[in-house]
Design a protein around this motif. Structure first.
Motif, PDB file in Angstrom:
ATOM      1  N   ILE A  18       0.844  -1.205   0.000  1.00 54.49           N
ATOM      2  CA  ILE A  18       0.000   0.000   0.000  1.00 54.49           C
ATOM      3  C   ILE A  18       0.876   1.250   0.000  1.00 54.49           C
ATOM      4  O   ILE A  18       0.684   2.177  -0.798  1.00 54.49           O
ATOM      5  CB  ILE A  18      -0.936   0.015   1.221  1.00 54.49           C
ATOM      6  CG1 ILE A  18      -1.954  -1.125   1.149  1.00 54.49           C
ATOM      7  CG2 ILE A  18      -1.661   1.365   1.315  1.00 54.49           C
ATOM      8  CD1 ILE A  18      -2.871  -1.200   2.369  1.00 54.49           C
ATOM      9  N   LEU A  19       1.850   1.287   0.915  1.00 48.53           N
ATOM     10  CA  LEU A  19       2.711   2.466   1.035  1.00 48.53           C
ATOM     11  C   LEU A  19       3.530   2.673  -0.232  1.00 48.53           C
ATOM     12  O   LEU A  19       3.735   3.816  -0.672  1.00 48.53           O
ATOM     13  CB  LEU A  19       3.629   2.308   2.247  1.00 48.53           C
ATOM     14  CG  LEU A  19       2.919   2.261   3.616  1.00 48.53           C
ATOM     15  CD1 LEU A  19       3.909   1.971   4.724  1.00 48.53           C
ATOM     16  CD2 LEU A  19       2.186   3.571   3.890  1.00 48.53           C
ATOM     17  N   GLU A  20       3.998   1.597  -0.837  1.00 52.04           N
ATOM     18  CA  GLU A  20       4.777   1.707  -2.066  1.00 52.04           C
ATOM     19  C   GLU A  20       3.958   2.375  -3.171  1.00 52.04           C
ATOM     20  O   GLU A  20       4.439   3.284  -3.864  1.00 52.04           O
ATOM     21  CB  GLU A  20       5.230   0.325  -2.528  1.00 52.04           C
ATOM     22  CG  GLU A  20       6.040   0.326  -3.823  1.00 52.04           C
ATOM     23  CD  GLU A  20       6.405  -1.068  -4.263  1.00 52.04           C
ATOM     24  OE1 GLU A  20       6.087  -1.427  -5.412  1.00 52.04           O
ATOM     25  OE2 GLU A  20       6.995  -1.807  -3.441  1.00 52.04           O
ATOM     26  N   LEU A  59      10.505   2.442   5.899  1.00 48.95           N
ATOM     27  CA  LEU A  59      11.370   3.470   5.324  1.00 48.95           C
ATOM     28  C   LEU A  59      11.101   3.546   3.831  1.00 48.95           C
ATOM     29  O   LEU A  59      11.195   2.539   3.137  1.00 48.95           O
ATOM     30  CB  LEU A  59      12.836   3.139   5.594  1.00 48.95           C
ATOM     31  CG  LEU A  59      13.877   4.015   4.889  1.00 48.95           C
ATOM     32  CD1 LEU A  59      13.780   5.458   5.372  1.00 48.95           C
ATOM     33  CD2 LEU A  59      15.287   3.453   5.138  1.00 48.95           C
ATOM     34  N   VAL A  60      10.764   4.750   3.352  1.00 50.52           N
ATOM     35  CA  VAL A  60      10.434   4.952   1.937  1.00 50.52           C
ATOM     36  C   VAL A  60      11.619   5.615   1.244  1.00 50.52           C
ATOM     37  O   VAL A  60      12.077   6.675   1.675  1.00 50.52           O
ATOM     38  CB  VAL A  60       9.190   5.831   1.784  1.00 50.52           C
ATOM     39  CG1 VAL A  60       8.829   6.013   0.311  1.00 50.52           C
ATOM     40  CG2 VAL A  60       8.009   5.234   2.549  1.00 50.52           C
ATOM     41  N   ASN A  61      12.114   4.993   0.175  1.00 53.33           N
ATOM     42  CA  ASN A  61      13.226   5.538  -0.579  1.00 53.33           C
ATOM     43  C   ASN A  61      12.974   5.447  -2.068  1.00 53.33           C
ATOM     44  O   ASN A  61      12.453   4.437  -2.540  1.00 53.33           O
ATOM     45  CB  ASN A  61      14.531   4.792  -0.254  1.00 53.33           C
ATOM     46  CG  ASN A  61      15.212   5.331   0.984  1.00 53.33           C
ATOM     47  OD1 ASN A  61      15.318   6.539   1.162  1.00 53.33           O
ATOM     48  ND2 ASN A  61      15.667   4.432   1.843  1.00 53.33           N
ATOM     49  N   PRO A  62      13.330   6.491  -2.844  1.00 54.20           N
ATOM     50  CA  PRO A  62      13.226   6.369  -4.298  1.00 54.20           C
ATOM     51  C   PRO A  62      14.143   5.263  -4.798  1.00 54.20           C
ATOM     52  O   PRO A  62      15.207   5.008  -4.215  1.00 54.20           O
ATOM     53  CB  PRO A  62      13.708   7.744  -4.796  1.00 54.20           C
ATOM     54  CG  PRO A  62      13.572   8.652  -3.622  1.00 54.20           C
ATOM     55  CD  PRO A  62      13.796   7.798  -2.420  1.00 54.20           C
ATOM     56  N   GLY A  76       5.742  10.609  -8.111  1.00 58.18           N
ATOM     57  CA  GLY A  76       5.881  10.493  -9.557  1.00 58.18           C
ATOM     58  C   GLY A  76       7.070   9.661  -9.979  1.00 58.18           C
ATOM     59  O   GLY A  76       7.581   9.808 -11.094  1.00 58.18           O
ATOM     60  N   GLU A  77       7.544   8.801  -9.099  1.00 59.60           N
ATOM     61  CA  GLU A  77       8.652   7.895  -9.407  1.00 59.60           C
ATOM     62  C   GLU A  77       8.531   6.659  -8.524  1.00 59.60           C
ATOM     63  O   GLU A  77       7.900   6.693  -7.472  1.00 59.60           O
ATOM     64  CB  GLU A  77      10.003   8.573  -9.178  1.00 59.60           C
ATOM     65  CG  GLU A  77      10.235   9.003  -7.736  1.00 59.60           C
ATOM     66  CD  GLU A  77      11.589   9.649  -7.522  1.00 59.60           C
ATOM     67  OE1 GLU A  77      12.562   9.223  -8.189  1.00 59.60           O
ATOM     68  OE2 GLU A  77      11.686  10.568  -6.690  1.00 59.60           O
ATOM     69  N   SER A  78       9.139   5.574  -8.978  1.00 57.74           N
ATOM     70  CA  SER A  78       9.059   4.326  -8.212  1.00 57.74           C
ATOM     71  C   SER A  78       9.833   4.451  -6.907  1.00 57.74           C
ATOM     72  O   SER A  78      10.930   5.019  -6.868  1.00 57.74           O
ATOM     73  CB  SER A  78       9.626   3.163  -9.036  1.00 57.74           C
ATOM     74  OG  SER A  78       8.849   2.944 -10.187  1.00 57.74           O
ATOM     75  N   VAL A  79       9.251   3.939  -5.843  1.00 55.21           N
ATOM     76  CA  VAL A  79       9.932   3.933  -4.550  1.00 55.21           C
ATOM     77  C   VAL A  79       9.991   2.505  -4.024  1.00 55.21           C
ATOM     78  O   VAL A  79       9.223   1.636  -4.443  1.00 55.21           O
ATOM     79  CB  VAL A  79       9.217   4.833  -3.510  1.00 55.21           C
ATOM     80  CG1 VAL A  79       9.076   6.254  -4.016  1.00 55.21           C
ATOM     81  CG2 VAL A  79       7.858   4.246  -3.125  1.00 55.21           C
ATOM     82  N   SER A  80      10.905   2.277  -3.119  1.00 59.70           N
ATOM     83  CA  SER A  80      10.950   1.014  -2.388  1.00 59.70           C
ATOM     84  C   SER A  80      10.549   1.299  -0.948  1.00 59.70           C
ATOM     85  O   SER A  80      10.842   2.382  -0.417  1.00 59.70           O
ATOM     86  CB  SER A  80      12.351   0.396  -2.433  1.00 59.70           C
ATOM     87  OG  SER A  80      13.269   1.199  -1.703  1.00 59.70           O
TER      88      SER A  80
END
Length: 252
Positions: free
Chosen positions: A217-219, A248-251, A227-231
């Motif tokens: 969900i968070l991803e 932890l959300v990171n591009p 506007g870009e893929s995140v992990s």
């Protein structure tokens, strides 16, 4: 990067154009682990696995016949092939039980005795997962993809002009849908803490993160917002003895 596919007891399940395929060979699992990150040439796979060229060629052909992998011409040398994964990883099955739990006691304590309908359905969800884990079946990849779908569908209700407002909407959404309570630890990078987590709070201890659905969900939500893929990496989890779950959300 640790290669968790080297366990000889692990059977990996993939969905391809040929249907569902299982992979038991340690060499094939090692090749698929390598190709998970990026495409590789045959010579690179030989070097990384330490296997002979003929051995690698046989396994590559088997994986292509099963339509688990495919190939494309090398961008710098058209005589070479770049191999890549052309299927979806569904999960794995272990010959050993992943948990040691009395499932009848679990059902009685958390489902039969419940008077809260939301709590009841949350525990039914967990019970199915516990039953699969009890058989050594891990469906985390499927749960993650399901979470991504949910995040994509609900993003239009959550979207906001700022990260601060988005995370506020996300926290409200979490509580309104009885998913738990979210605390925003940081906005740059986004660090989300989840308390009373519906997905894992009452799971038997696994010793590893278990919130694949939440992560999905968070991803989807943060990928759409940025506007870009995140992990999304789960760094803490009730299922590994922590006091809350943390993402932890990171591009990428």
């Amino acid at each position: 990067m640790k290669d968790s596919t080297k366990s000889t007891d692990l059977v990996r399940i993939y969905s391809s154009a040929n249907g569902v395929s299982v992979v038991q060979s340690p060499v094939k699992k090692q090749i698929l682990f390598l190709l998970k990150e990026k495409g590789m040439s045959g010579s690179e796979i030989v070097s990384a696995t330490g296997k002979s060229k003929s051995t690698v060629s046989v396994h590559l052909q088997d994986l292509m016949d099963a339509k688990i992998i495919s190939w494309k011409p090398h961008p710098q040398d058209r005589r070479k092939k770049i191999f890549y994964v052309n299927s979806r990883y569904l999960g794995d099955i272990s010959r050993e039980r992943e948990i040691e739990s009395d499932i009848n006691l679990y059902l009685d304590r958390h489902v039969i005795q419940s008077t809260d309908p939301f709590r009841f359905f949350r525990f039914m969800f967990r019970t199915i997962r516990v039953a699969l884990l009890d058989e050594g079946i891990n469906i985390d990849p499927i749960l993650h993809r399901a979470g991504v779908k949910v995040g994509e569908v609900f993003y239009h209700k959550l979207k906001a002009p700022t990260m601060e407002k988005l995370t506020k909407n996300l926290a409200d959404f979490w509580e309104e849908n009885h998913l738990g309570r979210l605390k925003i630890k940081s906005l740059e990078p986004p660090i989300i803490q989840a308390y009373d987590c519906f997905e894992c709070e009452d799971l038997p201890p696994l010793g590893r993160p278990a919130c694949s659905f939440d992560s999905g969900i968070l991803e989807a939500v943060f990928s759409a917002h940025l506007g870009e893929s995140v992990s999304v990496k789960e760094t803490k989890c009730y299922a590994q003895y922590d006091q809350y779950c943390q993402f932890l959300v990171n591009p990428i």
